[in-house]
Write an enzyme that holds these catalytic residues in place. Structure first.
Site, mmCIF file in Angstrom:
data_model
loop_
_atom_site.group_PDB
_atom_site.id
_atom_site.type_symbol
_atom_site.label_atom_id
_atom_site.label_comp_id
_atom_site.label_asym_id
_atom_site.label_seq_id
_atom_site.Cartn_x
_atom_site.Cartn_y
_atom_site.Cartn_z
ATOM 1 N N ARG A 151 0.869 -1.164 0.000
ATOM 2 C CA ARG A 151 0.000 0.000 0.000
ATOM 3 C C ARG A 151 0.910 1.219 0.000
ATOM 4 O O ARG A 151 1.875 1.277 0.762
ATOM 5 C CB ARG A 151 -0.859 -0.008 1.269
ATOM 6 C CG ARG A 151 -1.883 1.080 1.294
ATOM 7 C CD ARG A 151 -2.591 1.127 2.634
ATOM 8 N NE ARG A 151 -1.921 2.015 3.543
ATOM 9 C CZ ARG A 151 -2.537 2.647 4.551
ATOM 10 N NH1 ARG A 151 -3.816 2.472 4.763
ATOM 11 N NH2 ARG A 151 -1.868 3.446 5.347
ATOM 12 N N TYR A 175 -2.535 11.422 6.826
ATOM 13 C CA TYR A 175 -2.876 10.027 7.083
ATOM 14 C C TYR A 175 -1.948 9.056 6.347
ATOM 15 O O TYR A 175 -1.668 9.241 5.159
ATOM 16 C CB TYR A 175 -4.331 9.721 6.658
ATOM 17 C CG TYR A 175 -4.529 8.237 6.668
ATOM 18 C CD1 TYR A 175 -4.643 7.571 7.880
ATOM 19 C CD2 TYR A 175 -4.461 7.484 5.499
ATOM 20 C CE1 TYR A 175 -4.706 6.183 7.916
ATOM 21 C CE2 TYR A 175 -4.526 6.101 5.526
ATOM 22 C CZ TYR A 175 -4.642 5.468 6.742
ATOM 23 O OH TYR A 175 -4.674 4.104 6.790
ATOM 24 N N ASP A 226 -4.970 4.032 -0.158
ATOM 25 C CA ASP A 226 -6.113 4.309 0.722
ATOM 26 C C ASP A 226 -6.471 5.799 0.659
ATOM 27 O O ASP A 226 -5.670 6.646 1.043
ATOM 28 C CB ASP A 226 -5.716 3.915 2.158
ATOM 29 C CG ASP A 226 -6.906 3.885 3.104
ATOM 30 O OD1 ASP A 226 -7.964 4.446 2.753
ATOM 31 O OD2 ASP A 226 -6.766 3.313 4.199
ATOM 32 N N HIS A 258 -8.908 7.045 2.364
ATOM 33 C CA HIS A 258 -9.344 7.335 3.741
ATOM 34 C C HIS A 258 -10.531 8.303 3.806
ATOM 35 O O HIS A 258 -10.528 9.260 4.583
ATOM 36 C CB HIS A 258 -8.163 7.829 4.588
ATOM 37 C CG HIS A 258 -8.079 7.140 5.916
ATOM 38 N ND1 HIS A 258 -8.362 7.768 7.098
ATOM 39 C CD2 HIS A 258 -7.775 5.869 6.242
ATOM 40 C CE1 HIS A 258 -8.212 6.910 8.102
ATOM 41 N NE2 HIS A 258 -7.860 5.747 7.612
ATOM 42 N N GLU A 299 -8.858 2.267 -2.007
ATOM 43 C CA GLU A 299 -9.656 1.992 -0.808
ATOM 44 C C GLU A 299 -10.338 3.255 -0.287
ATOM 45 O O GLU A 299 -9.756 4.341 -0.349
ATOM 46 C CB GLU A 299 -8.701 1.435 0.264
ATOM 47 C CG GLU A 299 -9.371 1.205 1.600
ATOM 48 C CD GLU A 299 -8.367 0.833 2.688
ATOM 49 O OE1 GLU A 299 -7.201 0.528 2.378
ATOM 50 O OE2 GLU A 299 -8.766 0.873 3.862
ATOM 51 N N GLU A 343 -13.784 -0.702 6.165
ATOM 52 C CA GLU A 343 -13.158 -0.863 7.490
ATOM 53 C C GLU A 343 -13.967 -0.187 8.595
ATOM 54 O O GLU A 343 -13.806 -0.536 9.763
ATOM 55 C CB GLU A 343 -11.712 -0.357 7.486
ATOM 56 C CG GLU A 343 -11.584 1.139 7.343
ATOM 57 C CD GLU A 343 -10.145 1.619 7.263
ATOM 58 O OE1 GLU A 343 -9.325 0.935 6.640
ATOM 59 O OE2 GLU A 343 -9.848 2.677 7.826
ATOM 60 N N ARG A 399 -13.629 -4.793 2.966
ATOM 61 C CA ARG A 399 -12.504 -4.389 3.814
ATOM 62 C C ARG A 399 -12.784 -4.509 5.320
ATOM 63 O O ARG A 399 -12.023 -3.995 6.135
ATOM 64 C CB ARG A 399 -12.166 -2.914 3.518
ATOM 65 C CG ARG A 399 -11.317 -2.718 2.325
ATOM 66 C CD ARG A 399 -9.895 -3.166 2.550
ATOM 67 N NE ARG A 399 -9.148 -2.269 3.407
ATOM 68 C CZ ARG A 399 -8.233 -2.678 4.282
ATOM 69 N NH1 ARG A 399 -7.971 -3.939 4.460
ATOM 70 N NH2 ARG A 399 -7.570 -1.790 5.001
ATOM 71 N N GLU A 451 -4.431 -7.417 4.685
ATOM 72 C CA GLU A 451 -3.560 -6.336 5.160
ATOM 73 C C GLU A 451 -2.703 -6.856 6.318
ATOM 74 O O GLU A 451 -3.196 -7.547 7.207
ATOM 75 C CB GLU A 451 -4.421 -5.163 5.637
ATOM 76 C CG GLU A 451 -3.610 -3.970 6.121
ATOM 77 C CD GLU A 451 -4.514 -2.812 6.561
ATOM 78 O OE1 GLU A 451 -5.682 -3.054 6.913
ATOM 79 O OE2 GLU A 451 -4.029 -1.669 6.555
ATOM 80 N N TRP A 454 -11.333 12.332 8.443
ATOM 81 C CA TRP A 454 -9.953 11.895 8.632
ATOM 82 C C TRP A 454 -9.799 10.518 8.019
ATOM 83 O O TRP A 454 -9.014 10.154 7.324
ATOM 84 C CB TRP A 454 -9.580 11.808 10.129
ATOM 85 C CG TRP A 454 -8.158 11.347 10.279
ATOM 86 C CD1 TRP A 454 -7.018 12.078 10.086
ATOM 87 C CD2 TRP A 454 -7.698 10.024 10.624
ATOM 88 N NE1 TRP A 454 -5.912 11.299 10.285
ATOM 89 C CE2 TRP A 454 -6.305 10.030 10.623
ATOM 90 C CE3 TRP A 454 -8.374 8.827 10.945
ATOM 91 C CZ2 TRP A 454 -5.538 8.900 10.919
ATOM 92 C CZ3 TRP A 454 -7.633 7.703 11.238
ATOM 93 C CH2 TRP A 454 -6.213 7.735 11.224
HETATM 94 O O1 KDG Z 1 -8.039 2.902 13.558
HETATM 95 C C1 KDG Z 1 -7.972 3.444 12.276
HETATM 96 C C2 KDG Z 1 -7.062 2.599 11.411
HETATM 97 O O2 KDG Z 1 -7.398 1.255 11.536
HETATM 98 C C3 KDG Z 1 -7.144 2.984 9.962
HETATM 99 O O3 KDG Z 1 -6.786 4.319 9.818
HETATM 100 C C4 KDG Z 1 -6.201 2.106 9.156
HETATM 101 O O4 KDG Z 1 -7.195 2.871 7.142
HETATM 102 C C5 KDG Z 1 -6.544 2.047 7.732
HETATM 103 C C6 KDG Z 1 -6.051 0.893 6.985
HETATM 104 O O5 KDG Z 1 -6.445 0.768 5.828
HETATM 105 O O6 KDG Z 1 -5.297 0.106 7.536
HETATM 106 MG MG MG Z 2 -8.019 2.009 5.339
#
Ligand code: KDG
Ligand code: MG
Length: 408
Positions: A147, A159, A216, A218, A242, A268, A289, A345, A408
Site C-alpha cells: 500500500r 494520514y 487508501d 481514507h 480503498e 473498514e 474491507r 492487510e 480523517w
Molecule cells: O483505527 C484506524 C485505522 O485502523 C485505519 O486508519 C487504518 O485505514 C486504515 C487501513 O487501511 O489500515
Molecule cells: Mg483504510
C-alpha cells in the site's frame, strides 16, 4: 459443560488493546479481540457491565445461538461498539470450539483453500525518495504487494505517512497519546488530486509492473473527486483504491464506477452485512474491507464473505496494528479457508505487543499462515499484559486549510 467466567483484559503494550477471556467449566480458555481504536473503554464496559453476566452458565458450543442472543437480544443493533463486543465473544467461542476439537480454526471453517495468505504491507514516505526506500525494503522482505501513501507538498503530517524516515518500516501508528484531545492534521483534496497520479507513474517506472500497488483515500474525496482520481490512476494498474468516499454513502460509488475500471475496496468502518447491501448486489466494489473485530466476529464475517462471493467480490480483511494479534489470527483462519480470498492487510505488531500476545502465525516471502495450533493460535500472557497500563489515545481530527473539519 458451560461458560464459567468472562473477563475483560485492557492492556497497552505500545498501544491499547481490549481482550475478552472466556473460560469453560473444564478449564478451556478462549480469547477474543474487542479493540476499537480511540474508543476502547466503551467496548470494555459493554462487555463487562452488560454482556459478561449473560454468558456465564451458557453452553459454549452454541456459537450461532449466542451470536443471535447478543445481536437480536439487545434490541439496539449494529454500531461499532456493539459489533466489536459481539465479535470478541464470537472469536473466543470459536477459539474454544477449535481447541476442544484439537484443530486449528481454519479446519472447522472447511479446511485450507490455499497454501498461504498473500499480504500487503504499508509503504510510506514523506517524499518520493523515502517512499521508494520503503518499497525497496518491503520487496527485499519478500512482499509482493504494498500500500502506497506519501506526503503531499504544502500539507504537513497526513494520514498513512510515517515521519520516521527511511529504514524504519513498521512504524506508522495514527492513534496518538495526546492527552485529553485528539491531535489535528490539515488537508487539501485539490493538492492531493494533482500530486498522486505522478507518484504512481514514478513507482511504475522504477519498480515495473509486477508489484501489486494499493492506495487508501481514507474517506476524503467527494464522489466526483473520487471518480477523477480513479480515472487518473487507471494507467498504473492499482490492485485497489480503498475508501475513496465517506463510508456511509453507498450510492456514491455508483458515480465512481461509471467513470473508471480501477478496482474499489471499502468497509473498514462498516459493522454489518447491511452496510454492504447496495455495494454488493450492484457490484459497486471489488473487495470487502471489514475487520473481523468490528463486524461481529467470525460467524458474521463468514456470512458476509459468502454473500460477496455470489457477486464475484473478494476479501481484503482489515489488519492494521489496532486489530490485536487475536483479531489478526481470526482473519488469517478465514483467509485460508474461504474461496473468494483477495488479499490480507498486514501491519506487523511491535515487539512489546508480541511479548503480551504469543502468536503462532508465520510469514514467508509475502505470505502469512495462521499455524496449526488448536484454536486461533494466539495466547495472551496476562502477567505481561498487567505491566502495561491503559493510556488514553485518540485518532487525529482532520481540518481543511481554512479550518473546516473534514473526514480523517
Ligand atoms: O483505527 C484506524 C485505522 O485502523 C485505519 O486508519 C487504518 O485505514 C486504515 C487501513 O487501511 O489500515
Ligand atoms: Mg483504510
Amino acid at each position: 459443560m458451560s461458560i464459567e467466567s468472562v473477563d475483560v483484559v485492557i492492556t497497552s503494550p505500545g498501544r491499547n488493546f481490549v481482550t475478552l477471556k472466556v473460560v469453560t467449566s473444564d478449564g478451556i480458555v478462549g480469547w477474543g479481540d474487542a479493540t476499537l481504536n480511540g474508543r476502547e473503554l466503551s467496548v470494555a464496559s459493554y462487555l463487562s457491565d452488560h454482556v459478561a453476566s449473560m454468558l456465564v452458565g451458557r453452553d459454549e458450543d452454541r456459537i450461532e445461538d449466542t451470536w443471535q442472543y447478543l445481536y437480536r437480544g439487545a434490541y439496539w443493533r449494529r454500531g461499532p461498539v456493539t459489533m466489536a463486543a459481539i465479535a470478541a465473544v464470537d472469536m473466543a467461542l470459536w477459539d474454544i470450539k477449535a481447541k476442544k476439537a484439537g484443530m486449528p480454526l481454519y479446519q472447522l471453517l472447511g479446511g485450507a483453500s490455499r497454501d498461504g495468505v498473500r499480504v500487503y504491507a504499508h509503504a510510506s514516505g514523506t517524499d518520493f525518495e523515502a517512499l521508494a526506500n520503503a518499497i525497496t525494503g518491503y520487496r527485499e522482505l519478500g512482499f509482493t504487494a504494498v500500500r502506497v501513501q506519501t506526503g503531499v507538498p504544502g500539507l504537513g503530517q497526513i494520514y498513512g505517512v510515517s515521519a520516521a524516515g527511511p529504514g524504519v518500516r513498521y512504524d506508522y501508528e495514527p492513534a496518538k497519546r495526546s492527552g485529553d484531545r485528539p491531535a489535528e492534521e490539515t488537508w487539501d483534496t485539490r493538492q492531493y488530486l494533482n500530486h498522486m497520479p505522478g507518484v504512481f507513474a514514478k513507482i511504475r517506472e522504477e519498480f515495473g509492473t509486477d508489484l501489486r500497488l494499493l492506495h487508501d483515500g481514507h474517506h476524503r474525496m467527494s464522489p466526483i473527486e473520487a471518480a477523477r482520481f480513479a480515472k487518473d490512476v487507471e494507467p498504473y494498474d492499482l490492485f485497489w483504491l480503498e475508501d475513496c468516499t465517506p463510508g456511509e454513502d453507498q450510492a456514491a460509488l455508483r458515480l465512481v464506477r461509471q467513470h473508471s475500471t480501477t478496482p474499489l475496496a471499502i468497509g473498514e468502518v462498516f459493522n454489518t452485512v447491511f452496510d454492504y447491501q447496495t455495494l454488493i448486489t450492484e457490484r459497486l466494489i471489488d473487495y470487502v474491507r471489514s475487520a473481523v473485530t468490528h463486524t461481529g466476529g467470525i460467524t458474521a464475517m463468514k456470512k458476509l464473505l459468502d454473500f460477496a462471493a455470489i457477486y464475484g467480490i473478494r476479501s481484503g480483511i482489515h489488519g492494521p496494528t489496532d486489530i490485536s494479534p487475536i483479531g489478526m489470527a481470526a482473519a488469517l483462519h478465514l483467509d485460508l479457508a474461504i474461496h473468494n480470498f483477495g488479499i490480507q492487510e498486514y501491519m506487523p505488531h511491535n515487539e512489546q505487543t508480541l511479548e503480551v500476545f504469543r502468536t503462532s502465525f508465520t510469514f514467508d516471502r509475502g505470505f502469512l499462515h495462521p499455524g496449526d495450533q488448536p484454536g486461533l493460535g494466539v495466547e495472551l500472557d496476562e502477567e505481561a499484559a498487567s505491566a502495561h497500563e491503559y493510556t488514553k489515545a485518540y485518532l487525529p481530527v482532520n481540518r481543511l486549510l481554512d479550518g473546516t473539519v473534514h473526514d480523517w
